[in-house]
Design an enzyme around this catalytic site. Structure first.
Site, short mmCIF file in Angstrom:
data_model
loop_
_atom_site.label_atom_id
_atom_site.label_comp_id
_atom_site.label_asym_id
_atom_site.label_seq_id
_atom_site.Cartn_x
_atom_site.Cartn_y
_atom_site.Cartn_z
N CYS A 13 25.30 5.39 -33.77
CA CYS A 13 26.83 5.77 -33.45
C CYS A 13 26.57 7.02 -32.64
O CYS A 13 25.69 7.89 -32.84
CB CYS A 13 27.49 6.02 -34.65
SG CYS A 13 27.60 4.59 -35.66
N ARG A 36 23.67 4.82 -28.35
CA ARG A 36 23.44 5.12 -29.58
C ARG A 36 24.11 4.07 -30.36
O ARG A 36 24.14 3.93 -31.66
CB ARG A 36 24.03 6.40 -30.11
CG ARG A 36 23.23 7.49 -29.44
CD ARG A 36 24.01 9.01 -29.82
NE ARG A 36 23.85 9.21 -31.22
CZ ARG A 36 22.83 9.78 -31.80
NH1 ARG A 36 21.91 10.27 -30.99
NH2 ARG A 36 22.80 9.96 -32.89
N TRP A 64 27.81 1.77 -34.00
CA TRP A 64 26.56 0.89 -34.60
C TRP A 64 27.20 0.53 -36.04
O TRP A 64 27.11 1.43 -37.08
CB TRP A 64 25.45 1.35 -34.39
CG TRP A 64 24.37 0.44 -34.67
CD1 TRP A 64 23.89 -0.48 -33.72
CD2 TRP A 64 23.73 -0.05 -35.89
NE1 TRP A 64 22.73 -1.29 -34.31
CE2 TRP A 64 22.64 -0.96 -35.67
CE3 TRP A 64 23.86 0.56 -37.24
CZ2 TRP A 64 22.03 -1.55 -36.58
CZ3 TRP A 64 23.10 0.09 -38.25
CH2 TRP A 64 22.09 -1.12 -37.99
N ASN A 111 29.31 9.51 -38.28
CA ASN A 111 27.98 8.91 -38.03
C ASN A 111 27.40 8.95 -39.57
O ASN A 111 27.47 10.11 -40.15
CB ASN A 111 27.20 9.42 -37.17
CG ASN A 111 27.43 9.65 -35.74
OD1 ASN A 111 28.65 8.78 -35.47
ND2 ASN A 111 27.07 10.32 -34.79
N GLY A 112 26.82 8.16 -39.92
CA GLY A 112 26.03 7.97 -40.99
C GLY A 112 26.51 7.18 -42.09
O GLY A 112 27.16 6.12 -41.78
N LYS A 163 8.64 -5.65 -27.30
CA LYS A 163 9.61 -5.56 -26.36
C LYS A 163 10.32 -6.88 -25.98
O LYS A 163 11.33 -6.96 -25.68
CB LYS A 163 8.53 -5.19 -25.07
CG LYS A 163 8.37 -3.75 -24.97
CD LYS A 163 9.47 -2.49 -24.77
CE LYS A 163 9.96 -2.12 -26.05
NZ LYS A 163 9.19 -1.00 -26.64
N LYS A 219 19.75 3.14 -30.01
CA LYS A 219 18.45 3.60 -29.72
C LYS A 219 17.89 4.58 -30.69
O LYS A 219 16.57 4.77 -30.90
CB LYS A 219 18.90 4.65 -28.36
CG LYS A 219 17.66 5.57 -28.07
CD LYS A 219 16.75 4.69 -27.12
CE LYS A 219 15.58 5.35 -26.63
NZ LYS A 219 14.39 4.25 -26.05
O1 M6R Z 1 13.09 7.58 -31.98
P1 M6R Z 1 11.97 6.78 -32.39
O2 M6R Z 1 10.87 7.01 -31.56
O3 M6R Z 1 11.78 7.49 -33.90
O4 M6R Z 1 12.52 5.28 -32.55
C1 M6R Z 1 11.69 4.40 -33.46
C2 M6R Z 1 12.18 3.12 -32.99
O5 M6R Z 1 13.44 2.73 -33.59
C3 M6R Z 1 12.01 2.68 -31.67
O6 M6R Z 1 10.71 2.69 -31.28
C4 M6R Z 1 12.52 1.02 -31.58
O7 M6R Z 1 11.28 0.36 -32.20
C5 M6R Z 1 12.71 0.99 -30.06
N1 M6R Z 1 13.77 0.18 -29.81
C6 M6R Z 1 11.41 -0.20 -29.60
O8 M6R Z 1 11.51 -0.13 -28.41
#
Ligand code: M6R
Length: 617
Positions: free
Chosen positions: A2, A27, A74, A100-101, A494, A612
């Site tokens: 969010c 986000r 989200w 958010n949260g 991926k 993200k």
């Molecule tokens: O921001 P972060 O590196 O802590 O995020 C961890 C995962 O949420 C992140 O790597 C997620 O798996 C990605 N979408 C992978 O592409």
């Protein structure tokens, strides 16, 4: 997860809010809304779906107002509908709030408010918070409206169990926005006769680069010309620091690329150079990592290393485990951040913990950091976002300096995290068994990586063709051995997240322990099989798949033509030191998933159900 944007100033708020939301869309992107305060009345616009839907609704109404709050969502509580989108109003319709949260005790609060006659219009926990703050405001005897609003937000948040980043405004308190955070990031942007509030600087960097990153328990009161930060927790004092953002608006634009993900894949030669810059010491054949905040003596005493992270960061940590064990011979363990705090990992007095995170805001990784610190471990961060909570709460660490990563699928941050793991291994290695000759060779090889990635990127047209051939597969297997096993996991992640093809990554040898049952003519297997010590073993596993008529795509080393005979498609990477091969082998897999997703018509940068930055458990 969010995104919040708030504005108060002299300009029309709605275009600024919409532009900010667009930049925060990574986000969360299942619904969005804005609230504007115009002539003592709050106007709310909310739309399910992408921000474009909201933009259309707002531009049709063309609302005026120089103060507003907005949100891209989200969903946690309640489906992504217009009604569940933020901002939410209180019972009086005068207090508007974005959040958010997660409010964990929302149901009991809601029941109590309902019993008092409140009527709710959404299924969200956020609407409950809006009603709670509104009712406290209405019942308050504080005469100054600004103080009254601040006190109401404070009191409402004190009754909440969970996490929040909030922005609040009230029709009877024109010219004021109140924000507060606990567990969800919030940043204040300081302008001339205008102020901003956002979940991420990306939303406001086009307007100001002077910012205050709020800490947990901070509450900020913004007017057009002032800001005041206080603490929700009376036992703490707020620590206010104005920082200067070191990236520009263009850094978070797509430029000539069709998608952020593609741009970020192509940025890898440069992002790796940035990760290495100033950190290689050829004279001593070692790495310089001053941010670890540890003396050589303290580093030399480390007898155990634990890495934790989530998703791609976890895969980078897996590569780190191989690297540290091979080069520094220090026992290393990796743990999903989400599991770390529910385990009771035995540690020694000299255990060093690293948390790995692009955003520095992932709640599970933050919880792992806090758990490690609670147990007295020194905990360092390997982080991209320098202003993040993890960066601030860790005892030190290494920034990966990859620049903003907007595509939800992590790409350049994986290779930068692996580059940092290599530097750590070199540093620890040189303190133990690694000779200066081997250290120097590693430095040479590492410095050559960016150019080798450039060579791989030139094969994008070939990889696109291969991707089109397999784009309609119902599933995909990814196999690798040793240090390329984590790359198999990353390749599968991926593929899953952006193309929605079910994919899984395995050590190649595990194939015959069950996975081979899946092999059939329409299920391709991707083998990461560079010319290394386990190449022949990989060849045997490829043969096993071929014998069962499974199509095989191989990623192998230039000049190693043997695989052309036994596979359907081969992608070559330049020759490199085996231990560094993940920095190269992952690149074709990123491109493969990108082009498969494209061929399937998927929204590459904003895959369904994802966001993200994952700030809920
Ligand atoms: O921001 P972060 O590196 O802590 O995020 C961890 C995962 O949420 C992140 O790597 C997620 O798996 C990605 N979408 C992978 O592409």
């Amino acid at each position: 997860m969010c995104g919040i944007v708030g504005y108060i100033g002299k300009r029309q708020a709605s275009p600024l809010l919409l532009d900010g939301l667009r930049r925060l869309e990574y986000r969360g992107y299942d619904s969005a809304g804005i609230a504007l305060l115009t002539d003592g009345k709050i106007n709310v616009f909310r739309k399910a779906g992408r921000i474009e839907n909201l933009r259309k609704a707002v531009s049709e109404a063309n609302p005026l107002g120089d103060i507003g709050i907005s949100h891209t969502r989200w969903a946690t509580h309640g489906a992504p509908t217009d009604e569940n989108a933020h901002p939410h109003l209180d019972q009086s319709g005068k207090l508007s709030l974005v959040h958010n949260g997660v409010i964990e005790n929302y149901q009991s609060l809601k029941d109590a408010l309902k019993a008092a006659g409140h009527v709710f219009h959404s299924e969200t926990d956020t609407e409950v918070l809006a009603h709670l703050a509104g009712t406290i405001y209405d019942e308050s005897d504080v005469s100054d409206p600004k103080q009254r609003l601040v006190a109401s937000v404070q009191k409402a948040l004190a009754r909440v169990k969970g996490t929040f980043g909030v922005a609040v405004m009230h029709a009877d308190v024109p010219g004021v926005i109140v924000g507060a955070r606990l567990g969800s990031p919030l940043v204040v942007g300081l302008g001339k006769d205008e102020q901003f509030l956002a979940s991420d600087v990306a939303a406001i960097v086009a307007h100001t680069r002077d910012v205050i990153y709020l800490n947990d328990y901070d509450l900020v009161t913004l007017t057009r010309n002032s800001y005041e930060v206080s603490s929700l927790d009376t036992t703490r004092t707020a620590n206010v620091q104005v920082s200067r953002v070191d990236f520009t608006e263009e850094d978070s634009e797509k430029g000539a690329f069709e998608h952020f993900m593609l741009k970020e894949i192509y940025e890898q030669p440069q992002s790796i150079r940035n990760a290495l810059r100033g950190r290689l010491n050829r004279d001593e054949a070692t790495a310089i990592l001053g941010g670890l905040n540890m003396s050589s003596m303290e580093l030399r005493q480390i007898d155990r290393i634990i890495f934790s992270g989530c998703g791609t960061a976890y895969h980078a940590a897996m590569v780190g485990e191989y690297l540290i064990e091979a080069l520094a011979r220090i026992p290393t363990e990796i743990e999903f951040a989400s599991e770390f705090r529910y385990r009771n990992v035995p540690t020694t007095k000299s255990t060093l913990q690293f948390v790995v995170s692009q955003s520095g805001e992932t709640i599970d990784t933050l919880a792992a950091l806090r758990e490690a610190k609670r147990k007295g471990l020194r905990c360092l961060g390997i982080v991209n976002n320098v202003a993040s909570t993890i960066a601030r709460e860790s005892d030190g660490g290494v920034y990966i300096h990859a620049g903003p990563e907007i595509g939800v699928a992590a790409t350049k941050t994986f290779t930068s995290q692996v580059a940092i793991m290599t530097l750590l291994s070199l540093l620890f290695g040189r303190m133990h068994h690694l000779s200066s000759t081997d250290g120097l060779e590693l430095i040479d090889e590492l410095e050559a990586i960016p150019e080798k990635i450039e060579a791989i990127l030139k094969q994008a047209p070939l990889i696109k063709e291969i991707a089109q051939k397999y784009a309609h597969a119902e599933g995909m297997l990814f196999m690798g051995r040793q240090i390329n096993f984590p790359v198999a996991m990353e390749g599968a992640l991926k593929m899953k997240e952006i193309s929605y093809i079910y994919a899984s990554g395995h050590p190649s040898a595990e194939l015959k322990h069950g996975i081979i049952a899946l092999v059939k003519p329409d299920l391709p297997s991707v083998f990461i099989a560079p010319d290394d010590a386990v190449f022949d073993k990989n060849v045997s596993n490829i043969e096993e798949v071929r014998a069962r008529k499974g199509p095989v795509i191989a990623v192998t080393t230039e000049g190693c033509h043997e695989l052309e005979r036994i596979t359907d498609d081969v992608i070559y990477i330049p020759r490199c030191k085996s231990i560094l091969s993940p920095l190269l082998t992952v690149v074709p897999l990123q491109l493969l998933s990108y082009y498969v997703a494209l061929a399937r018509g998927c929204d590459v940068d904003k895959p369904r159900n994802l966001a993200k930055s994952v700030t809920v458990e």
